[in-house]
Design a protein around this motif. Structure first.
Motif, PDB file in Angstrom:
ATOM      1  N   LEU A   4       0.839  -1.202   0.000  1.00  0.00           N
ATOM      2  CA  LEU A   4       0.000   0.000   0.000  1.00  0.00           C
ATOM      3  C   LEU A   4       0.876   1.255   0.000  1.00  0.00           C
ATOM      4  O   LEU A   4       0.600   2.209  -0.739  1.00  0.00           O
ATOM      5  CB  LEU A   4      -0.923   0.008   1.221  1.00  0.00           C
ATOM      6  CG  LEU A   4      -1.729   1.288   1.432  1.00  0.00           C
ATOM      7  CD1 LEU A   4      -2.693   1.504   0.284  1.00  0.00           C
ATOM      8  CD2 LEU A   4      -2.452   1.243   2.761  1.00  0.00           C
ATOM      9  N   GLY A   5       1.921   1.263   0.812  1.00  0.00           N
ATOM     10  CA  GLY A   5       2.828   2.407   0.852  1.00  0.00           C
ATOM     11  C   GLY A   5       3.498   2.656  -0.481  1.00  0.00           C
ATOM     12  O   GLY A   5       3.610   3.803  -0.929  1.00  0.00           O
ATOM     13  N   ILE A   6       3.946   1.601  -1.116  1.00  0.00           N
ATOM     14  CA  ILE A   6       4.603   1.751  -2.422  1.00  0.00           C
ATOM     15  C   ILE A   6       3.612   2.248  -3.467  1.00  0.00           C
ATOM     16  O   ILE A   6       3.941   3.100  -4.299  1.00  0.00           O
ATOM     17  CB  ILE A   6       5.267   0.422  -2.840  1.00  0.00           C
ATOM     18  CG1 ILE A   6       6.434   0.139  -1.901  1.00  0.00           C
ATOM     19  CG2 ILE A   6       5.727   0.459  -4.291  1.00  0.00           C
ATOM     20  CD1 ILE A   6       7.050  -1.226  -2.053  1.00  0.00           C
ATOM     21  N   ILE A   7       2.380   1.752  -3.413  1.00  0.00           N
ATOM     22  CA  ILE A   7       1.346   2.204  -4.350  1.00  0.00           C
ATOM     23  C   ILE A   7       1.053   3.688  -4.144  1.00  0.00           C
ATOM     24  O   ILE A   7       0.911   4.449  -5.113  1.00  0.00           O
ATOM     25  CB  ILE A   7       0.074   1.347  -4.206  1.00  0.00           C
ATOM     26  CG1 ILE A   7       0.323  -0.051  -4.761  1.00  0.00           C
ATOM     27  CG2 ILE A   7      -1.108   2.001  -4.911  1.00  0.00           C
ATOM     28  CD1 ILE A   7      -0.790  -1.040  -4.489  1.00  0.00           C
ATOM     29  N   LEU A   8       0.966   4.127  -2.868  1.00  0.00           N
ATOM     30  CA  LEU A   8       0.738   5.549  -2.599  1.00  0.00           C
ATOM     31  C   LEU A   8       1.906   6.400  -3.090  1.00  0.00           C
ATOM     32  O   LEU A   8       1.698   7.486  -3.646  1.00  0.00           O
ATOM     33  CB  LEU A   8       0.521   5.773  -1.102  1.00  0.00           C
ATOM     34  CG  LEU A   8      -0.803   5.298  -0.533  1.00  0.00           C
ATOM     35  CD1 LEU A   8      -0.830   5.478   0.979  1.00  0.00           C
ATOM     36  CD2 LEU A   8      -1.967   6.016  -1.172  1.00  0.00           C
ATOM     37  N   LEU A   9       3.117   5.929  -2.907  1.00  0.00           N
ATOM     38  CA  LEU A   9       4.286   6.657  -3.399  1.00  0.00           C
ATOM     39  C   LEU A   9       4.250   6.812  -4.920  1.00  0.00           C
ATOM     40  O   LEU A   9       4.430   7.910  -5.450  1.00  0.00           O
ATOM     41  CB  LEU A   9       5.566   5.924  -3.006  1.00  0.00           C
ATOM     42  CG  LEU A   9       6.197   6.291  -1.675  1.00  0.00           C
ATOM     43  CD1 LEU A   9       7.303   5.310  -1.338  1.00  0.00           C
ATOM     44  CD2 LEU A   9       6.723   7.696  -1.715  1.00  0.00           C
ATOM     45  N   ILE A  10       4.013   5.723  -5.597  1.00  0.00           N
ATOM     46  CA  ILE A  10       3.982   5.758  -7.065  1.00  0.00           C
ATOM     47  C   ILE A  10       2.804   6.594  -7.557  1.00  0.00           C
ATOM     48  O   ILE A  10       2.945   7.402  -8.480  1.00  0.00           O
ATOM     49  CB  ILE A  10       3.941   4.327  -7.640  1.00  0.00           C
ATOM     50  CG1 ILE A  10       5.269   3.621  -7.348  1.00  0.00           C
ATOM     51  CG2 ILE A  10       3.659   4.339  -9.135  1.00  0.00           C
ATOM     52  CD1 ILE A  10       5.277   2.145  -7.671  1.00  0.00           C
ATOM     53  N   GLY A  11       1.639   6.410  -6.934  1.00  0.00           N
ATOM     54  CA  GLY A  11       0.457   7.178  -7.336  1.00  0.00           C
ATOM     55  C   GLY A  11       0.655   8.670  -7.154  1.00  0.00           C
ATOM     56  O   GLY A  11       0.309   9.472  -8.029  1.00  0.00           O
ATOM     57  N   GLY A  12       1.206   9.076  -6.008  1.00  0.00           N
ATOM     58  CA  GLY A  12       1.470  10.497  -5.777  1.00  0.00           C
ATOM     59  C   GLY A  12       2.478  11.058  -6.755  1.00  0.00           C
ATOM     60  O   GLY A  12       2.336  12.170  -7.260  1.00  0.00           O
ATOM     61  N   PHE A  13       3.514  10.267  -7.044  1.00  0.00           N
ATOM     62  CA  PHE A  13       4.526  10.711  -8.001  1.00  0.00           C
ATOM     63  C   PHE A  13       3.923  10.892  -9.397  1.00  0.00           C
ATOM     64  O   PHE A  13       4.186  11.898 -10.074  1.00  0.00           O
ATOM     65  CB  PHE A  13       5.685   9.718  -8.048  1.00  0.00           C
ATOM     66  CG  PHE A  13       6.753  10.112  -9.014  1.00  0.00           C
ATOM     67  CD1 PHE A  13       7.659  11.106  -8.690  1.00  0.00           C
ATOM     68  CD2 PHE A  13       6.841   9.505 -10.255  1.00  0.00           C
ATOM     69  CE1 PHE A  13       8.647  11.477  -9.589  1.00  0.00           C
ATOM     70  CE2 PHE A  13       7.821   9.876 -11.151  1.00  0.00           C
ATOM     71  CZ  PHE A  13       8.726  10.869 -10.822  1.00  0.00           C
ATOM     72  N   LEU A  14       3.108   9.934  -9.835  1.00  0.00           N
ATOM     73  CA  LEU A  14       2.477  10.045 -11.156  1.00  0.00           C
ATOM     74  C   LEU A  14       1.516  11.226 -11.213  1.00  0.00           C
ATOM     75  O   LEU A  14       1.421  11.920 -12.234  1.00  0.00           O
ATOM     76  CB  LEU A  14       1.764   8.741 -11.516  1.00  0.00           C
ATOM     77  CG  LEU A  14       2.679   7.546 -11.785  1.00  0.00           C
ATOM     78  CD1 LEU A  14       1.849   6.289 -12.012  1.00  0.00           C
ATOM     79  CD2 LEU A  14       3.586   7.803 -12.965  1.00  0.00           C
ATOM     80  N   TRP A  15       0.790  11.460 -10.118  1.00  0.00           N
ATOM     81  CA  TRP A  15      -0.138  12.587 -10.041  1.00  0.00           C
ATOM     82  C   TRP A  15       0.626  13.905 -10.187  1.00  0.00           C
ATOM     83  O   TRP A  15       0.249  14.773 -10.977  1.00  0.00           O
ATOM     84  CB  TRP A  15      -0.878  12.538  -8.723  1.00  0.00           C
ATOM     85  CG  TRP A  15      -1.995  13.520  -8.544  1.00  0.00           C
ATOM     86  CD1 TRP A  15      -2.297  14.600  -9.313  1.00  0.00           C
ATOM     87  CD2 TRP A  15      -2.966  13.500  -7.503  1.00  0.00           C
ATOM     88  NE1 TRP A  15      -3.378  15.257  -8.818  1.00  0.00           N
ATOM     89  CE2 TRP A  15      -3.811  14.607  -7.703  1.00  0.00           C
ATOM     90  CE3 TRP A  15      -3.179  12.666  -6.422  1.00  0.00           C
ATOM     91  CZ2 TRP A  15      -4.875  14.888  -6.848  1.00  0.00           C
ATOM     92  CZ3 TRP A  15      -4.241  12.958  -5.582  1.00  0.00           C
ATOM     93  CH2 TRP A  15      -5.080  14.046  -5.791  1.00  0.00           C
TER      94      TRP A  15
END
Length: 91
Positions: A4-15
């Motif tokens: 979940l943490g990695i997904i949030l990191l990647i999602g925020g970066f892509l956003w």
């Protein structure tokens, strides 16, 4: 939880990447066009009209750029979750 943490990191970066590469420049151009089209016609304009247009543009862009805080918080949360999650023992 680490995933979940990695997904949030990647999602925020892509956003943030999308905002910087596509959304903000497009919005800035549209707002600039709107402000310049509402200026009085002619080669010269009054100082008050120019200041008003620049202030409107500046305030709108400030409000738009504040939205970067949301994906930045997602990345912070993702980094904290990933960093403090217990790792599975490697086999």
């Amino acid at each position: 939880m680490r995933l979940l943490g990695i997904i949030l990191l990647i999602g925020g970066f892509l956003w943030i990447g999308y905002d910087v590469a596509v959304d903000f420049p497009e919005h800035q151009y549209e707002e600039w066009m709107w402000q310049t089209q509402n200026l009085p016609a002619g080669e010269t304009i009054q100082r008050t009209d120019a200041v008003s247009a620049l202030r409107g543009l500046s305030l709108d862009l400030k409000n738009t750029y504040e939205l970067v805080f949301i994906p930045a918080v997602l990345m912070l949360a993702g980094g904290l979750i990933a960093g403090f999650s217990k790792r599975r023992p490697s086999v």
